[in-house]
Enzyme design. Structure first.
Site, PDB file in Angstrom:
ATOM      1  CG  ASP A  10      -0.247  -0.037   2.547  1.00 54.64           C
ATOM      2  OD1 ASP A  10       0.889  -0.558   2.629  1.00 54.64           O
ATOM      3  OD2 ASP A  10      -0.810   0.485   3.538  1.00 54.64           O
ATOM      4  CD  GLU A 168       0.534  -2.905  11.689  1.00 56.33           C
ATOM      5  OE1 GLU A 168       0.967  -2.163  10.785  1.00 56.33           O
ATOM      6  OE2 GLU A 168      -0.268  -3.843  11.480  1.00 56.33           O
ATOM      7  CG  HIS A 246       6.782  -0.095  10.114  1.00 58.22           C
ATOM      8  ND1 HIS A 246       6.856  -0.222  11.478  1.00 58.22           N
ATOM      9  CD2 HIS A 246       6.348   1.175   9.889  1.00 58.22           C
ATOM     10  CE1 HIS A 246       6.470   0.897  12.063  1.00 58.22           C
ATOM     11  NE2 HIS A 246       6.161   1.766  11.122  1.00 58.22           N
TER      12      HIS A 246
HETATM   13  C1  BDR Z   1       2.472  -0.315   8.598  1.00 53.87           C
HETATM   14  O1  BDR Z   1       1.460   0.662   8.356  1.00 53.87           O
HETATM   15  C2  BDR Z   1       1.786   1.417   7.227  1.00 53.87           C
HETATM   16  O2  BDR Z   1       1.589   2.767   7.472  1.00 53.87           O
HETATM   17  C3  BDR Z   1       3.204   1.104   6.876  1.00 53.87           C
HETATM   18  O3  BDR Z   1       3.391   1.146   5.470  1.00 53.87           O
HETATM   19  C4  BDR Z   1       3.432  -0.269   7.433  1.00 53.87           C
HETATM   20  O4  BDR Z   1       3.121  -1.270   6.504  1.00 53.87           O
HETATM   21  C5  BDR Z   1       3.083  -0.031   9.948  1.00 53.87           C
HETATM   22  O5  BDR Z   1       2.119  -0.072  10.941  1.00 53.87           O
HETATM   23 CA    CA Z   2       2.739  -0.726   4.176  1.00 55.40          CA
END
Ligand code: BDR
Ligand code: CA
Length: 317
Positions: A10, A168, A246
């Site tokens: 994304d 998350e 991440h």
């Molecule tokens: C995840 O959320 C997105 O904003 C980043 O691309 C990553 O995949 C981290 O929480």
């Molecule tokens: Ca991402």
């Protein structure tokens, strides 16, 4: 032999770094990228992904656009989650008319199904956004499961979330999809915030990336500096002037699993809780009686991560 991977993205600044690592690492063969609603609307994620491949001289890597909304959720923030950390469009030249990069026809989910069914069972899936495309593919054609050797997910959090106190972002945005994927019965590795927050990239590291003099090094420096501004302002880490990247850690964990410390435990996703929806519930003490289903990473090796980024992003196509 390089490991074959499909990245489900994304894109997103950290997705962008992940895409560059996957496209440039000699240890990986990036079969293609699929895009999904997440950091921004799916058409922006697609444009960003094409921009990244153009920028690093890999416009031939196929990109397919996927799901534009979560399986079951319809909060405004889940449908159009404009992000302070990422912005909508990456600071790279737009896909030019003369670019060889073209969005491939067909839906990402159908392409995933066809590609996996036609494979020798040797393509690792690396979803680093909400899990809508992967869950939809599994629901539509369960026969793909036996063709998937491993799914390495950036997502989840045990200690603390980033979208809510419990959850998350990637899991929170589409918890129903995440629940399907973590319970699909195949080998799953999760690279959650517990690991990604342990492997920060600093402003000094950005200077070193820029000094590489490569398109990937320059773009990564630009994106990570932007991330550091955002994190310092809104989600400070244990030290200022550094931020997690991440999704790139998940790709590096495919290349070198020792970059994280993981525990094989039962993990499920909360889809009903009023305060905890999207939480990855980690049964470290095996209280549920369920078998372990996920290698869940709780730590990461920051120096090794930064060294890998610097080595790989110093390469050109
Ligand atoms: C995840 O959320 C997105 O904003 C980043 O691309 C990553 O995949 C981290 O929480
Ligand atoms: Ca991402």
């Amino acid at each position: 032999m390089p490991t074959k991977v499909i990245l489900d993205v994304d894109t997103g600044t950290d997705d962008a770094v992940a895409l560059m690592v996957a496209a440039l690492s000699p240890d990986l063969e990036l079969i293609g990228a699929t895009t999904v609603n997440g950091n921004t609307a799916v058409h922006n994620c697609t444009e960003n992904t094409l921009r990244v491949f153009d920028w690093i001289g890999r416009p031939e890597i196929p990109v397919r656009q996927g799901m534009s909304r979560p399986l079951a959720r319809s909060q405004a923030t889940q449908l159009n989650p404009a992000s302070r950390i990422h912005g909508d469009l990456l600071d790279l030249p737009p896909r030019g008319a003369d670019s060889r990069a073209r969005l491939q026809p067909g839906h990402a989910v159908d392409w995933l199904i066809d590609t996996l069914l036609a494979s020798d069972g040797d393509i690792t899936l690396v979803p680093v956004g909400p899990l809508t495309n992967i869950a939809t593919a599994i629901q539509k054609e369960p026969a793909i499961l036996e063709k998937i050797p491993e799914i390495v997910i950036m997502g989840g959090a045990h200690d603390h979330g980033n979208s809510t106190a419990s959850a998350e972002f990637n899991i929170w945005l589409d918890p129903e999809a995440a629940r399907i994927v973590v319970n699909c019965g195949r080998q799953i590795r999760m690279i959650p915030l517990d690991a990604t927050h342990r492997a920060l990239v600093s402003l000094d590291d950005c200077r070193a990336l820029r000094a590489l003099g490569t398109p990937a090094g320059e773009a990564a420096a630009r994106f990570v500096e932007k991330r550091i501004d955002g994190y310092d302002a809104t989600q400070p880490m244990h030290r200022a002037g550094a931020a997690p990247v991440h999704d790139a850690l998940a790709v590096c964990a495919v290349i070198d699993p020792t970059i994280v410390t993981a525990y094989f435990i039962p993990v499920d996703v909360e889809t009903g809780g009023e305060l905890s929806v999207g939480r990855t519930v980690c049964d470290f003490r095996f209280r549920s009686g369920r078998p372990a289903n996920v290698q869940f990473a709780m730590d990461a090796d920051e120096p090794k991560f930064v060294a890998m980024l610097t080595e790989i992003l110093g390469r050109t196509a």
